[in-house]
Design an enzyme around this catalytic site. Structure first.
Site, PDB file in Angstrom:
ATOM      1  N   GLU A 198      15.356  34.134   7.131  1.00 30.93           N
ATOM      2  CA  GLU A 198      14.490  33.744   8.253  1.00 30.93           C
ATOM      3  C   GLU A 198      13.761  34.964   8.816  1.00 30.93           C
ATOM      4  O   GLU A 198      12.619  34.850   9.264  1.00 30.93           O
ATOM      5  CB  GLU A 198      15.329  33.026   9.323  1.00 30.93           C
ATOM      6  CG  GLU A 198      15.716  31.629   8.843  1.00 30.93           C
ATOM      7  CD  GLU A 198      16.971  31.062   9.470  1.00 30.93           C
ATOM      8  OE1 GLU A 198      17.470  31.611  10.467  1.00 30.93           O
ATOM      9  OE2 GLU A 198      17.469  30.047   8.935  1.00 30.93           O
ATOM     10  N   GLY A 256      25.629  28.864   8.917  1.00 28.86           N
ATOM     11  CA  GLY A 256      24.736  28.731  10.064  1.00 28.86           C
ATOM     12  C   GLY A 256      25.149  27.577  10.960  1.00 28.86           C
ATOM     13  O   GLY A 256      26.014  27.706  11.825  1.00 28.86           O
ATOM     14  N   GLY A 257      24.573  26.424  10.729  1.00 25.13           N
ATOM     15  CA  GLY A 257      24.772  25.266  11.607  1.00 25.13           C
ATOM     16  C   GLY A 257      26.231  24.942  11.889  1.00 25.13           C
ATOM     17  O   GLY A 257      26.600  24.642  13.038  1.00 25.13           O
ATOM     18  N   GLU A 311      22.105  33.584  -0.350  1.00 24.16           N
ATOM     19  CA  GLU A 311      21.695  32.404   0.405  1.00 24.16           C
ATOM     20  C   GLU A 311      20.385  31.862  -0.165  1.00 24.16           C
ATOM     21  O   GLU A 311      19.299  32.351   0.189  1.00 24.16           O
ATOM     22  CB  GLU A 311      21.478  32.769   1.870  1.00 24.16           C
ATOM     23  CG  GLU A 311      22.712  33.276   2.565  1.00 24.16           C
ATOM     24  CD  GLU A 311      22.647  33.031   4.061  1.00 24.16           C
ATOM     25  OE1 GLU A 311      23.537  32.360   4.565  1.00 24.16           O
ATOM     26  OE2 GLU A 311      21.686  33.477   4.694  1.00 24.16           O
ATOM     27  N   HIS A 367      18.300  38.559   6.573  1.00 16.99           N
ATOM     28  CA  HIS A 367      18.369  37.093   6.509  1.00 16.99           C
ATOM     29  C   HIS A 367      16.993  36.554   6.131  1.00 16.99           C
ATOM     30  O   HIS A 367      15.962  37.074   6.563  1.00 16.99           O
ATOM     31  CB  HIS A 367      18.824  36.534   7.855  1.00 16.99           C
ATOM     32  CG  HIS A 367      19.185  35.084   7.789  1.00 16.99           C
ATOM     33  ND1 HIS A 367      18.234  34.094   7.745  1.00 16.99           N
ATOM     34  CD2 HIS A 367      20.385  34.466   7.712  1.00 16.99           C
ATOM     35  CE1 HIS A 367      18.852  32.914   7.669  1.00 16.99           C
ATOM     36  NE2 HIS A 367      20.161  33.112   7.639  1.00 16.99           N
ATOM     37  N   ASN A 408      26.765  32.496  11.691  1.00 17.27           N
ATOM     38  CA  ASN A 408      25.484  33.025  12.152  1.00 17.27           C
ATOM     39  C   ASN A 408      24.899  32.015  13.133  1.00 17.27           C
ATOM     40  O   ASN A 408      24.458  30.952  12.721  1.00 17.27           O
ATOM     41  CB  ASN A 408      24.545  33.218  10.949  1.00 17.27           C
ATOM     42  CG  ASN A 408      23.135  33.580  11.360  1.00 17.27           C
ATOM     43  OD1 ASN A 408      22.895  34.010  12.497  1.00 17.27           O
ATOM     44  ND2 ASN A 408      22.185  33.413  10.442  1.00 17.27           N
ATOM     45  N   TRP A 409      24.931  32.379  14.406  1.00 16.87           N
ATOM     46  CA  TRP A 409      24.472  31.420  15.427  1.00 16.87           C
ATOM     47  C   TRP A 409      22.951  31.344  15.507  1.00 16.87           C
ATOM     48  O   TRP A 409      22.413  30.488  16.185  1.00 16.87           O
ATOM     49  CB  TRP A 409      25.070  31.786  16.779  1.00 16.87           C
ATOM     50  CG  TRP A 409      26.475  31.253  16.957  1.00 16.87           C
ATOM     51  CD1 TRP A 409      27.312  30.808  15.970  1.00 16.87           C
ATOM     52  CD2 TRP A 409      27.195  31.099  18.190  1.00 16.87           C
ATOM     53  NE1 TRP A 409      28.499  30.386  16.512  1.00 16.87           N
ATOM     54  CE2 TRP A 409      28.467  30.559  17.873  1.00 16.87           C
ATOM     55  CE3 TRP A 409      26.907  31.368  19.527  1.00 16.87           C
ATOM     56  CZ2 TRP A 409      29.423  30.276  18.854  1.00 16.87           C
ATOM     57  CZ3 TRP A 409      27.869  31.104  20.495  1.00 16.87           C
ATOM     58  CH2 TRP A 409      29.105  30.555  20.161  1.00 16.87           C
ATOM     59  N   LYS A 410      22.250  32.280  14.890  1.00 10.41           N
ATOM     60  CA  LYS A 410      20.780  32.315  14.952  1.00 10.41           C
ATOM     61  C   LYS A 410      20.323  32.301  16.423  1.00 10.41           C
ATOM     62  O   LYS A 410      20.987  32.882  17.267  1.00 10.41           O
ATOM     63  CB  LYS A 410      20.190  31.140  14.167  1.00 10.41           C
ATOM     64  CG  LYS A 410      20.809  30.984  12.780  1.00 10.41           C
ATOM     65  CD  LYS A 410      20.041  30.028  11.925  1.00 10.41           C
ATOM     66  CE  LYS A 410      20.776  29.806  10.626  1.00 10.41           C
ATOM     67  NZ  LYS A 410      19.965  29.101   9.637  1.00 10.41           N
ATOM     68  N   GLY A 412      20.168  25.223   6.033  1.00  4.27           N
ATOM     69  CA  GLY A 412      19.860  24.219   7.051  1.00  4.27           C
ATOM     70  C   GLY A 412      19.316  22.914   6.511  1.00  4.27           C
ATOM     71  O   GLY A 412      18.795  22.093   7.267  1.00  4.27           O
ATOM     72  N   SER A 426      24.108  25.612   3.917  1.00  4.06           N
ATOM     73  CA  SER A 426      24.660  24.265   4.128  1.00  4.06           C
ATOM     74  C   SER A 426      26.146  24.164   3.786  1.00  4.06           C
ATOM     75  O   SER A 426      26.604  23.135   3.277  1.00  4.06           O
ATOM     76  CB  SER A 426      23.840  23.228   3.348  1.00  4.06           C
ATOM     77  OG  SER A 426      22.512  23.187   3.846  1.00  4.06           O
TER      78      SER A 426
HETATM   79  C1  PEP Z   1      22.395  30.746   7.477  1.00  2.00           C
HETATM   80  O1  PEP Z   1      21.675  30.677   8.445  1.00  2.00           O
HETATM   81  O2  PEP Z   1      22.712  31.844   7.030  1.00  2.00           O
HETATM   82  C2  PEP Z   1      22.867  29.506   6.881  1.00  2.00           C
HETATM   83  C3  PEP Z   1      23.508  29.563   5.756  1.00  2.00           C
HETATM   84  O3  PEP Z   1      22.584  28.348   7.564  1.00  2.00           O
HETATM   85  P1  PEP Z   1      23.202  26.881   7.271  1.00  2.00           P
HETATM   86  O4  PEP Z   1      24.679  27.050   7.060  1.00  2.00           O
HETATM   87  O5  PEP Z   1      22.883  26.097   8.487  1.00  2.00           O
HETATM   88  O6  PEP Z   1      22.547  26.363   6.039  1.00  2.00           O
END
Ligand code: PEP
Length: 259
Positions: A105, A239-240, A173, A103, A10-12, A179, A218
């Site tokens: 966010e 994500g990251g 999640e 999500h 997920n590049w956000k 993050g 994470s």
């Molecule tokens: C996400 O945005 O779905 C996520 C899990 O981010 P991260 O891996 O950066 O915690």
């Protein structure tokens, strides 16, 4: 039941045309790991060029077996007066084959409700696209001992009609793990995934055993093997660490090693 692992990124609100070069290494890793499904959700503006990049052909015809490109969100309506929003038909025309919905966010930033998340997932099904439906508790909710109730409650309220494994995956999640570099213990992840599976069984019967439940929060190359090996964990939403091939490919490889 044996379920294929799904490693999804997920590049956000990150990425650019130049950053699409990272997809070359990710697509190569996906092709080298036929036992797992690999997907990346990118910002809407990057869907068509991402599809073109991984397929090497025109977006409308593109389907790269190794790496699926998807959207990060969709609007439930087909069209209309929804300035700034993007429909399922639009992301599909750009070449997306799935979208994330719900999500945390978006639930937080855009005040999305379970009912809206459900409508988005149902719009994806009508459009023939896959969905990754996210659920997860906040730290306050976990500290209050309400994590399982919150997560299974979100699941029940946002699960689309006709939920089925061939188009829908669930992503657990924990909001406090996204993050932050913090993750739940493997035992906590397994317990929550078991609770999600049990609630799914109550809602959709035997089909629940085929639905993939991803863990997100994470995930890195260092912890992927442990998290992906936990009970009822059928993949990861990342994500990251999905922004570069150097960080994402080891997660794909960890999934492939368990396939
Ligand atoms: C996400 O945005 O779905 C996520 C899990 O981010 P991260 O891996 O950066 O915690």
């Amino acid at each position: 039941m044996a379920r294929r692992k799904l490693i999804a990124g997920n590049w956000k609100m990150n990425g650019s045309l130049a950053a699409l070069a990272e997809l070359d290494g990710i697509a190569a890793a996906a092709r080298a790991a036929p036992g797992v499904d690999v997907a990346i959700a990118v910002p809407a503006t990057l869907i068509a060029p991402a599809v073109a990049r991984v397929s090497g052909i025109a977006p409308a015809a593109a389907r790269e077996p190794g790496l699926a490109i998807g959207a990060e969100d969709v609007h439930p309506a087909e069209k209309g007066a929804h300035t700034g929003c993007i429909s399922v038909g639009m992301v599909k025309e750009a070449g997306a084959v799935f979208s994330i919905v719900g999500h945390s966010e978006r639930r937080a930033d855009c005040h999305e409700t379970d009912q809206q998340v459900k409508a988005k997932a149902e719009a994806l099904r009508r459009g023939g696209l896959g969905a990754i439906l996210c659920v997860g508790e906040t730290l306050d909710e976990r500290d209050a001992g309400r994590a399982e109730a919150v997560v299974t409650g979100q699941l029940a309220a946002s699960l689309p009609e006709d939920a089925a494994a061939d188009w829908l995956s669930i992503a657990y999640e924990p909001v406090w793990a996204i993050g932050t570099g913090r993750t739940p213990t493997v035992a906590d992840v397994a317990a929550m995934h078991g609770a999600i599976r049990a609630r799914l069984r109550a809602l959709i019967g035997q089909e629940a055993d085929a639905v993939r439940i991803l863990y997100g929060g994470s995930v890195t190359g260092d912890n992927a093997a442990e998290l992906l090996g936990a009970g009822d964990v059928d993949g990861a939403l990342v994500g990251g660490a999905s922004l570069t091939a150097a960080k994402f490919v080891p997660i794909v490889e960890a999934g492939a090693a368990l396939a």
